[in-house]
Scaffold this active site. Structure first.
Site, PDB file in Angstrom:
ATOM      1  N   VAL A 210      35.288   5.886 -23.213  1.00  0.00           N
ATOM      2  CA  VAL A 210      35.321   4.603 -22.515  1.00  0.00           C
ATOM      3  C   VAL A 210      35.123   4.878 -21.023  1.00  0.00           C
ATOM      4  O   VAL A 210      35.811   5.725 -20.449  1.00  0.00           O
ATOM      5  CB  VAL A 210      36.683   3.914 -22.736  1.00  0.00           C
ATOM      6  N   CYS A 211      34.216   4.160 -20.394  1.00  0.00           N
ATOM      7  CA  CYS A 211      33.974   4.368 -18.959  1.00  0.00           C
ATOM      8  C   CYS A 211      35.195   3.945 -18.148  1.00  0.00           C
ATOM      9  O   CYS A 211      35.684   2.821 -18.285  1.00  0.00           O
ATOM     10  CB  CYS A 211      32.762   3.569 -18.499  1.00  0.00           C
TER      11      CYS A 211
END
Lengths: 146, 119
Positions: free
Chosen positions: B77-78
């Site tokens: 997940v960024c």
């Protein structure tokens, strides 16, 4: 085989052609802003970066964007700075510009220094036809679009 | 073939995450390798542990977590996209990890194909 999940990959010396395909207007959705973050990271990884602007994405390079009334961060100046990140190709699709009544004079100027030409300052923004952009896509290793 | 997957939309509103899930599953069943799935833009919501769909519908967050566990897939997940949307360690579902955008570039460099699933 390890039971661990692999979270690192060897990429030393890898240089690929990355194309970032921008298809949405700069404000109204977050895609353009977050795409720019991806562009800057890829340039920092020394990849061969090309940006393409088509559909409403052509508005991302429009001069004079003013976001005060919508209370959003104005990141339009970042495009002008892309030349400083060794990004020398920003291609704008002609058909999308024509459909919106835009000409190259409506777009911001992005300047880069050409290392193969004694660091001469050159414009990075160019208008390309849909066919030319299709051919460029064929040459890419990675295309990221939003 | 070694694949990287990029998911740009959250669960349920768009089909992107479902399609990416089915693609990932099918690719692995065909003997390909999925090196990493990267969640960007609203895609970070696919990692929200608080997601609770109705019991007769699919649970996308759990489907990803289970698939990752079974096949040792790196779900990333960024961090920047996550922070502005409240997807942080406190709500991160099992099987996901939070990291930087460099992880997307890295997988573009390392994989044979990077496939985007978005709107």
């Amino acid at each position: 085989m390890s039971e661990e999940i692999q979270t690192e990959y060897e990429t030393e010396g890898v240089e690929k052609k990355f194309m970032f395909l921008n298809r949405k207007a700069p404000y109204g959705t977050i895609y353009a802003l977050e795409m720019l973050e991806t562009v800057l990271i890829s340039a920092a990884f020394d990849q061969d970066v090309t940006l393409v602007f088509m559909d409403d994405g052509v508005y991302q390079l429009k001069k004079g964007c003013d976001t005060k009334a919508v209370n959003m961060k104005n990141f339009s100046a970042t495009y002008k700075a892309l030349g400083d990140y060794d990004i020398s190709r920003l291609f704008v699709e002609k058909e999308s510009m024509d459909a919106r009544g835009l000409t190259i004079d409506d777009l911001v100027e992005v300047i880069f220094e050409d290392e193969d030409d004694d660091w001469a300052e050159k414009p990075a923004v160019h208008v390309k036809s849909r066919d030319e952009i299709a051919r460029l896509m064929e040459e890419q290793d990675v295309i990221i679009s939003a | 073939m070694k694949y990287g997957i990029l998911i740009n939309e959250g669960p349920f509103t768009h089909q992107a995450s479902d399609t990416a899930y089915h693609f990932t599953k099918a690719a692995i069943e065909k003997g390909h390798r999925v090196m990493r799935v990267f969640f960007y833009h609203d895609g970070v919501y696919n990692a929200n542990a608080l997601s609770e769909p109705q019991s007769d519908d699919r649970n996308i967050v759990k489907l990803w977590g289970d698939l990752a566990k079974e096949h040792k897939i790196d779900l990333v997940v960024c961090v920047a996209a996550g922070l502005r949307r409240g997807i942080k360690d406190q709500v991160l579902a099992e099987g996901f990890r939070i990291s930087g955008l460099g992880q997307l570039t890295e997988i573009g460099m390392a994989a044979d194909r990077l496939i985007t699933f978005g709107d």
